[in-house]
Design a protein around this motif. Structure first.
Motif, PDB file in Angstrom:
ATOM      1  N   TYR A  39       2.666 -10.791  -0.032  1.00 55.20           N
ATOM      2  CA  TYR A  39       1.722 -10.016   0.752  1.00 55.20           C
ATOM      3  C   TYR A  39       0.919  -9.134  -0.203  1.00 55.20           C
ATOM      4  N   VAL A  46      -4.556  -6.726   4.689  1.00 56.62           N
ATOM      5  CA  VAL A  46      -3.357  -7.440   4.267  1.00 56.62           C
ATOM      6  C   VAL A  46      -3.576  -8.948   4.330  1.00 56.62           C
ATOM      7  N   THR A  76       3.015  -0.419   5.992  1.00 60.14           N
ATOM      8  CA  THR A  76       1.970  -0.179   4.999  1.00 60.14           C
ATOM      9  C   THR A  76       1.312   1.166   5.258  1.00 60.14           C
ATOM     10  N   ASN A  90      -2.293  -6.278  -0.240  1.00 63.56           N
ATOM     11  CA  ASN A  90      -3.171  -5.408   0.541  1.00 63.56           C
ATOM     12  C   ASN A  90      -4.398  -5.099  -0.298  1.00 63.56           C
ATOM     13  N   MET A 111       2.881  -1.615   0.465  1.00 69.01           N
ATOM     14  CA  MET A 111       3.682  -2.140   1.570  1.00 69.01           C
ATOM     15  C   MET A 111       5.147  -2.157   1.170  1.00 69.01           C
ATOM     16  N   PRO A 142      -6.746   0.897   1.910  1.00 70.22           N
ATOM     17  CA  PRO A 142      -5.430   0.286   2.130  1.00 70.22           C
ATOM     18  C   PRO A 142      -4.612   0.273   0.845  1.00 70.22           C
TER      19      PRO A 142
END
Length: 852
Positions: free
Chosen positions: A121, A133, A176, A123, A165, A162
């Motif tokens: 993952y 994400v 997050t 971001n 996470m 952002p």
């Protein structure tokens, strides 16, 4: 809390600035390259090594690998890093040398990474790649991610976008965080935060004097959770400025490290970087400009540990490390601007946490961007870089003696309180039974702040009619106050009379100081929120008199936070004689922060004041010319003065002309406020300061704390500056001689946390100060602690040599304008921790005076 660590060449003392055993100057090879490991100071028993120097000067080279800002560990034990503006890189650290490969997928701009659920993952926070994400998956088993899905779109591009996470403790969901320039998603399945946020300023607010984020309003930065596919989104907490990372402890509790607004230094709305305990439904009170809520507001959850000026980046608990027990349980937080990794030792404090911190590693420059612990080798890995600065990967190992410390004992009382809080927090989602809702009502007045907070949030999630009568009829006045806050936030104008009647029945004499502050906030929110339009409700004569009868005689109390809030409410209701009383506080408050607060709350009232009061008010602005603060400080003060002057008539302006437009005094001919007495030495003063042959004078000691400019950098209790260490507890740690030595010889022994660096450039310049910002190859260095907005720029390519500074940034000679008796009272004030009720003031000097 373990004993503070020692450093290989550092000792802790009062002044808190750097003075090391001399080290040989280290060459930077023309200014290029990462900071050498031997210029990074770490706690005794630990060793730091450079694992990998990222090529390309932070991305300025076409063949480079960028400036790394985030780390994670994949299932095979390899590290994955991301360039702030570019690609993803995988690093095998199992061999003698790091093996680095660029991942074969078109991707850019991640500021948060997590390996989970068979995927990577990422971001993204970028202007050039869709932000939010992404889930990257290897679908063909070739050890390369070949599929990417944009599962949680978010706006990005700002550095307050952002970020990181983490997995939830049960391993089922992802959490997050995002800074205050990120818009909330509009499709939450659950919002633990009541969706009623607002600015909530009784006397209004002013935007940043330099225009920063002037149009960004509540709710600010946030924390959200979601399922592996990005769905079932849940809002957990709001009100952050720019927290870059989050981490869970072994109790399953979430923490973050939030940013300050360094331009606000020296103002009452400045809030230091701080570690926050992120509980369900929490609000942490970020608002733009002057509007940031004090940590003591009942509707803001505040901080677990205040850290100080800095720029928060990565954080991580040390549970996967091979460190000694006390350090394995620490929370490690990275400060990008000052080049620090702090170890935060959190301890249960009721249903929440408090603690202390120490500087674990530091260097200059050392723009730490992220931290990761490797469960395989037990080492801490960290990256430096960001803003195209030179990047590198380092490793810290424990190399000291075998750890024989015992695991910390469990605090059963704290555990029980956390469990109660969790039971109440279940009411933040779903529909409760009457029995469950009564649990929240019963705990509105709990002694524990976290439980009070959780209980109020629980009520705000449910129809006011279900609980208003029971809550307002509580026999616990603290519960009634919390209920009033809740009703103000979610009720209607029809509830205003009922709320005010309940607040009027409270026995204020039985309240502690914090509860009185809560009461002033409850009144403020009632008039702010329970009104028919967007305007603040105007109190009726009876409502005004009710507040005056309860609170007018309590101001001033001599207690800073309490007086600020009493003054705010009493100015709002225009209590008789309040403006001259606030002017008196404006002139007498020992810290410039408090003075600015009083100037701010009077700005719209001063036009109606008598001429003498107006003159006293506007004269204060002329005295503030010599005050210093962050980049917005001067602009804020000017904007307050301008707003106040708008309320003057033409006749007022003519009468006040000499005050409003005073002649500019040249620095070259300005006279010293106090004449030189003597260039004092410790030997000159030690005997007299310990035993002056008279009782110590508290008020004079407090005045000398101002006269010697101590308050500009140091805090005493709730007042003073934040660039130097807090002196409130200094008297409990240091002898009279130690205190004198630290004042008169500030460079003798200094804490690493406040250390300066000496830079020698290729044109022969020597710059001494603290690196507080970087951008590419440019370093911004603060060279004067008394003027933190004055910065010197250095191009790293021009640096020939660097070394720890041998002299303190704390100026010498600060007490040379004081006489012996004044210095004795100043040191007594330090020994007493700024407390007038300290036993020191009950003694007549002599043998007893030096015993403390």
């Amino acid at each position: 809390m373990p004993a503070p660590p020692t450093f290989r060449s550092i000792a802790f003392t009062l002044t808190g600035f750097l003075c090391l055993i001399p080290l040989s100057l280290q060459s930077n090879a023309g200014g290029l390259g990462v900071t050498p490991p031997d210029q990074i100071r770490v706690t005794d028993g630990f060793a730091v090594e450079l694992v990998y120097e990222v090529p390309g000067k932070g991305g300025s080279d076409a063949d480079g690998q960028g400036s790394w800002v985030s780390l994670t560990v994949d299932p095979q034990g390899r590290l994955i890093a991301c360039d702030q503006y570019g690609a993803l890189y995988r690093i095998d650290v199992s061999g003698d040398a790091a093996d680095v490969e660029k991942l074969d997928i078109e991707f850019a701009g991640a500021q948060g990474l997590l390996c989970a659920f068979g995927s990577l993952y990422a971001n993204v926070n970028s202007r050039d790649f869709p932000s939010g994400v992404w889930r990257l998956t290897d679908t063909d088993g070739d050890d390369q991610y070949d599929k990417k899905e944009h599962i949680l779109p978010l706006n990005g591009g700002s550095e307050h976008g952002p970020h990181a996470m983490v997995l939830t403790p049960d391993g089922k969901r992802i959490v997050t965080c995002a800074g205050n320039n990120t818009n909330l998603p509009d499709d939450f399945a659950i919002s633990r935060v009541p969706e009623v946020w607002d600015e909530d300023h009784l006397l209004g607010r002013m935007p940043d004097a330099r225009g920063h984020n002037a149009n960004r309003m509540a709710p600010g930065g946030f924390v959200i959770a979601f399922d592996p596919d990005g769905g079932n989104r849940e809002l957990i907490a709001t009100g952050f400025r720019n927290h870059y990372d989050i981490a869970f402890n072994t109790d399953g509790e979430l923490f973050t490290y939030d940013a300050d607004m360094e331009w606000d230094v020296g103002t009452p709305w400045y809030r230091p970087t701080r570690v926050n305990h992120v509980i369900s439904g929490a609000e942490f009170g970020w608002r733009n400009g002057t509007g940031k809520w004090p940590a003591y507001y009942p509707d803001s959850f505040g901080a677990a540990v205040d850290i100080g000026p800095g720029s928060p980046t990565g954080i991580a608990f040390g549970y996967d490390s091979g460190f000694p027990q006390q350090y394995r349980n620490a929370l490690y937080i990275a400060d990008w601007s000052y080049g620090n990794i702090h170890a935060v030792f959190l301890r249960p404090d009721g249903a929440t946490y408090s603690g202390e911190f120490v500087t674990f590693a530091t260097g200059a420059p050392l723009p730490v961007t992220d931290i990761a612990f490797h469960p395989g080798d037990g080492a801490m890995y960290f990256t430096i870089g960001g803003r195209r600065a030179q990047s590198g990967l380092y490793r810290i190992r424990y190399v000291g003696d075998e750890d024989d410390s015992a695991a910390p004992k469990s605090d059963d009382t704290a555990k029980d309180l956390r469990q109660l809080r969790h039971r109440i927090e279940k009411l933040h989602t779903g529909q409760p039974t009457d029995v469950a809702l009564n649990l929240a009502v019963r705990n509105l007045g709990h002694d524990d702040r976290a439980i009070r907070f959780a209980s109020r949030i629980a009520l705000e999630h449910h129809d006011v009619a279900q609980w208003i009568d029971a809550a307002l009829k509580s026999k616990n006045d603290r519960a009634v106050i919390q209920a009033a806050v809740a009703i103000a936030r979610v009720g209607t104008p029809d509830h205003r009379g009922q709320v005010l009647a309940a607040l009027g029945d409270i026995d204020v004499d039985a309240l502690d100081d914090q509860s009185v502050i809560d009461l002033t906030r409850a009144y403020a929110l009632t008039f702010l929120r329970l009104n028919a339009g967007d305007q603040v409700a105007t109190p009726s004569d009876a409502q005004r008199q009710q507040i005056v009868d309860q609170l007018n005689d309590r101001f001033p109390s001599g207690k800073d936070n309490l007086d600020r809030e009493l003054a705010r409410l009493l100015v709002f209701v225009n209590a008789d004689g309040i403006v001259p009383r606030v002017i008196a506080q404006l002139n007498d408050a020992p810290s410039q922060e408090s003075q600015i607060h009083y100037a701010m709350i009077l700005r719209h009232r001063i036009g109606d004041a008598p001429a003498k009061v107006q003159r006293d008010y506007f004269s204060w602005f002329n005295r503030m010319r010599d005050a210093r603060g962050g980049m917005s400080f001067g602009g804020f003060v000017k904007n307050i003065q301008d707003a106040a002057a708008e309320g003057l008539t033409d006749d007022d302006r003519q009468t006040l002309a000499s005050v409003l437009n005073p002649p500019v005094k040249s620095d070259a001919v300005a006279e010293e406020a106090r004449p030189l007495v003597k260039q004092w030495s410790v030997d000159d003063l030690a005997e007299h300061v310990a035993s002056p042959g008279r009782a110590f004078d508290f008020q004079r000691g407090k005045e000398m704390f101002v006269a010697a400019q101590c308050y500009k950098c140091h805090r005493m209790g709730l007042e003073g500056g934040i660039l130097g260490p807090d002196l409130t507890g200094a008297g409990g740690r240091f002898s009279v001689t130690d205190l004198l030595s630290s004042i008169i010889e500030p460079g003798k022994v200094i804490s690493d946390q406040y250390g300066a660096t000496q830079f020698l450039t290729d044109d022969g310049r020597v710059v001494v100060g603290r690196v507080i910002n970087l951008n590419g190859n440019k370093l911004s260095v603060m060279t004067n602690m008394l003027d933190p907005s004055s910065l010197t720029s250095i191009d790293r390519d021009t640096i020939e040599e660097t070394a720890p500074a041998r002299n303190s940034m704390m100026p010498s000679g600060l007490v040379d304008t004081l006489n012996e008796d004044e210095i004795a009272d100043l040191v007594a004030y330090l020994r007493a921790g700024g407390r007038s009720d300290h036993a020191l003031y009950a003694k007549v000097s002599g043998a007893d005076a030096s015993a403390d």
